[in-house]
Scaffold this motif. Structure first.
Motif, PDB file in Angstrom:
ATOM      1  N   THR A 175       5.879   0.541  -0.291  1.00 39.42           N
ATOM      2  CA  THR A 175       6.834   1.093   0.655  1.00 39.42           C
ATOM      3  C   THR A 175       7.073   2.575   0.395  1.00 39.42           C
ATOM      4  OG1 THR A 175       8.639   0.354  -0.744  1.00 39.42           O
ATOM      5  CG2 THR A 175       8.003  -1.084   1.101  1.00 39.42           C
ATOM      6  N   GLU A 176       6.748   3.045  -0.812  1.00 38.13           N
ATOM      7  CA  GLU A 176       6.926   4.474  -1.082  1.00 38.13           C
ATOM      8  C   GLU A 176       5.962   5.300  -0.229  1.00 38.13           C
ATOM      9  OE1 GLU A 176       5.897   2.355  -3.774  1.00 38.13           O
ATOM     10  OE2 GLU A 176       7.990   1.838  -4.072  1.00 38.13           O
ATOM     11  N   GLU A 177       4.737   4.762  -0.040  1.00 43.57           N
ATOM     12  CA  GLU A 177       3.742   5.498   0.699  1.00 43.57           C
ATOM     13  C   GLU A 177       3.939   5.380   2.206  1.00 43.57           C
ATOM     14  OE1 GLU A 177      -0.177   3.973   0.196  1.00 43.57           O
ATOM     15  OE2 GLU A 177      -1.079   5.514   1.425  1.00 43.57           O
ATOM     16  N   LYS A 178       4.322   4.230   2.682  1.00 38.64           N
ATOM     17  CA  LYS A 178       4.277   3.945   4.094  1.00 38.64           C
ATOM     18  C   LYS A 178       5.616   3.652   4.732  1.00 38.64           C
ATOM     19  CE  LYS A 178       1.895   2.822   7.767  1.00 38.64           C
ATOM     20  NZ  LYS A 178       2.835   3.143   8.754  1.00 38.64           N
ATOM     21  N   GLY A 179       6.638   3.408   3.976  1.00 44.16           N
ATOM     22  CA  GLY A 179       7.901   3.021   4.588  1.00 44.16           C
ATOM     23  C   GLY A 179       7.803   1.618   5.119  1.00 44.16           C
ATOM     24  N   GLU A 180       7.938   1.455   6.428  1.00 44.94           N
ATOM     25  CA  GLU A 180       7.950   0.132   7.033  1.00 44.94           C
ATOM     26  C   GLU A 180       6.564  -0.475   7.190  1.00 44.94           C
ATOM     27  OE1 GLU A 180       7.974   3.070  10.422  1.00 44.94           O
ATOM     28  OE2 GLU A 180       8.640   2.972   8.385  1.00 44.94           O
ATOM     29  N   GLY A 181       5.516   0.175   6.710  1.00 46.37           N
ATOM     30  CA  GLY A 181       4.151  -0.305   6.875  1.00 46.37           C
ATOM     31  C   GLY A 181       3.895  -1.674   6.282  1.00 46.37           C
ATOM     32  N   ASP A 182       4.457  -1.965   5.122  1.00 44.00           N
ATOM     33  CA  ASP A 182       4.240  -3.266   4.508  1.00 44.00           C
ATOM     34  C   ASP A 182       4.686  -4.383   5.430  1.00 44.00           C
ATOM     35  OD1 ASP A 182       2.887  -3.451   2.177  1.00 44.00           O
ATOM     36  OD2 ASP A 182       4.643  -3.648   0.893  1.00 44.00           O
ATOM     37  N   GLY A 183       5.853  -4.281   6.000  1.00 38.44           N
ATOM     38  CA  GLY A 183       6.354  -5.308   6.901  1.00 38.44           C
ATOM     39  C   GLY A 183       5.569  -5.375   8.196  1.00 38.44           C
ATOM     40  N   VAL A 239      10.810  -5.408   8.485  1.00 38.32           N
ATOM     41  CA  VAL A 239      10.860  -4.185   9.294  1.00 38.32           C
ATOM     42  C   VAL A 239      12.296  -3.910   9.741  1.00 38.32           C
ATOM     43  CG1 VAL A 239      10.065  -3.066  11.421  1.00 38.32           C
ATOM     44  CG2 VAL A 239       8.464  -4.387  10.022  1.00 38.32           C
ATOM     45  N   HIS A 240      13.001  -4.927  10.186  1.00 35.82           N
ATOM     46  CA  HIS A 240      14.393  -4.766  10.613  1.00 35.82           C
ATOM     47  C   HIS A 240      15.252  -4.239   9.469  1.00 35.82           C
ATOM     48  CE1 HIS A 240      18.501  -5.962  11.700  1.00 35.82           C
ATOM     49  NE2 HIS A 240      18.093  -5.679  12.927  1.00 35.82           N
ATOM     50  N   THR A 241      15.092  -4.808   8.286  1.00 33.31           N
ATOM     51  CA  THR A 241      15.870  -4.363   7.119  1.00 33.31           C
ATOM     52  C   THR A 241      15.571  -2.905   6.795  1.00 33.31           C
ATOM     53  OG1 THR A 241      15.944  -6.595   6.212  1.00 33.31           O
ATOM     54  CG2 THR A 241      16.296  -4.776   4.665  1.00 33.31           C
ATOM     55  N   LEU A 242      14.290  -2.539   6.783  1.00 35.94           N
ATOM     56  CA  LEU A 242      13.927  -1.154   6.479  1.00 35.94           C
ATOM     57  C   LEU A 242      14.443  -0.175   7.523  1.00 35.94           C
ATOM     58  CD1 LEU A 242      10.298  -1.722   5.196  1.00 35.94           C
ATOM     59  CD2 LEU A 242      12.231  -0.872   3.852  1.00 35.94           C
ATOM     60  N   LEU A 243      14.349  -0.553   8.782  1.00 40.06           N
ATOM     61  CA  LEU A 243      14.801   0.340   9.854  1.00 40.06           C
ATOM     62  C   LEU A 243      16.309   0.544   9.838  1.00 40.06           C
ATOM     63  CD1 LEU A 243      12.600  -0.821  12.852  1.00 40.06           C
ATOM     64  CD2 LEU A 243      12.381   1.289  11.534  1.00 40.06           C
ATOM     65  N   ASN A 244      17.046  -0.466   9.399  1.00 42.83           N
ATOM     66  CA  ASN A 244      18.506  -0.387   9.419  1.00 42.83           C
ATOM     67  C   ASN A 244      19.130  -0.066   8.076  1.00 42.83           C
ATOM     68  OD1 ASN A 244      19.038  -0.980  12.258  1.00 42.83           O
ATOM     69  ND2 ASN A 244      18.007  -2.898  11.774  1.00 42.83           N
ATOM     70  N   HIS A 245      18.305   0.145   7.065  1.00 44.66           N
ATOM     71  CA  HIS A 245      18.813   0.494   5.736  1.00 44.66           C
ATOM     72  C   HIS A 245      19.327   1.923   5.761  1.00 44.66           C
ATOM     73  CE1 HIS A 245      18.720   1.376   1.405  1.00 44.66           C
ATOM     74  NE2 HIS A 245      18.952   0.081   1.297  1.00 44.66           N
ATOM     75  N   GLU A 254      11.040   6.850   7.964  1.00 40.57           N
ATOM     76  CA  GLU A 254      10.416   7.660   9.003  1.00 40.57           C
ATOM     77  C   GLU A 254       9.511   6.766   9.852  1.00 40.57           C
ATOM     78  OE1 GLU A 254       8.830  10.065  11.542  1.00 40.57           O
ATOM     79  OE2 GLU A 254      10.399  10.844  10.236  1.00 40.57           O
ATOM     80  N   LEU A 255       9.839   6.629  11.128  1.00 40.30           N
ATOM     81  CA  LEU A 255       9.053   5.774  12.024  1.00 40.30           C
ATOM     82  C   LEU A 255       7.607   6.222  12.150  1.00 40.30           C
ATOM     83  CD1 LEU A 255      11.448   5.124  15.041  1.00 40.30           C
ATOM     84  CD2 LEU A 255      10.697   3.486  13.326  1.00 40.30           C
ATOM     85  N   ASN A 256       7.351   7.488  12.032  1.00 37.83           N
ATOM     86  CA  ASN A 256       6.009   8.024  12.233  1.00 37.83           C
ATOM     87  C   ASN A 256       5.267   8.299  10.930  1.00 37.83           C
ATOM     88  OD1 ASN A 256       6.187   8.136  15.155  1.00 37.83           O
ATOM     89  ND2 ASN A 256       7.705   9.738  14.822  1.00 37.83           N
TER      90      ASN A 256
END
Length: 192
Positions: A3-11, A20-26, A33-35
């Motif tokens: 998740t350090e490299e990609k953010g929500e990519g793992d989910g 993904v929901h948890t990461l987006l709302n954390h 970063e969405l992008n």
């Protein structure tokens, strides 16, 4: 990929709406970063589109974040989420991307590093429902790849015997279009 490299990519890769929901709302600082891109230039939207995770795609599209989700972000090969949904053959993801009121809207005719558009990917894989939807939305039917192939030519190329029936259906549909460019196209009958 962490998740350090990609953010929500793992989910998004696993198709986990909850992750993904948890990461987006954390409320982390800095926020997710969405992008964000991984080492191949793929975003979470790329991953979810390629893997067929329609619920994750819809969640990403619905998330109000600044800067907004870039629907036309390309990876290192120049592919967008629309390319990947077309390759996969996911009508639900394709429609979610096309119907999203993003700014700018999805570029139907974006080409990758070798000149393939979403229509080329769909044609090569014989995804006739994707082909029809892309054309209905205004995709250009006669665009040529860098090596000069059209969607019709790609639909006529059989790589795998198991794909032959659906590719022939795509080829037949494209061939029937009134404005189809036949230059360079040659029909090959099925082997006996």
């Amino acid at each position: 990929m962490g998740t350090e490299e990609k953010g929500e990519g793992d989910g998004s890769w696993r198709g986990s709406v909850d992750i993904v929901h948890t990461l987006l709302n954390h409320t982390s600082h800095p926020p997710v970063e969405l992008n964000a891109k991984n080492s191949d230039g793929d975003t979470a939207l790329h991953h979810a589109s390629l893997c067929g995770h329609v619920d994750v795609v819809k969640l990403l599209l619905a998330h109000p974040r600044e800067p907004p989700l870039n629907l036309n972000a390309s990876n290192d090969k120049g592919e967008t989420a629309l390319h990947q949904a077309s390759w996969r053959g996911s009508v639900d993801i394709l429609q979610a991307l096309l119907n999203h009121q993003g700014h700018p809207p999805v570029d139907l005719n974006a080409s990758d590093s070798v000149g393939w558009t979403a229509l080329h990917f769909a044609s090569y894989n014989g995804h006739i429902d994707i082909i029809k939807e892309l054309l209905r939305q205004g995709a250009t039917v006669n665009t040529r790849t860098r090596d000069g192939r059209t969607a019709l030519m790609l639909a006529s190329q059989d790589q795998v015997t198991s794909d032959r029936e659906r590719k022939r259906a795509a080829e037949s549909y494209l061939f029937s279009l009134p404005d189809i460019d036949l230059e360079g196209y040659s029909y090959e009958s099925d082997p006996e």
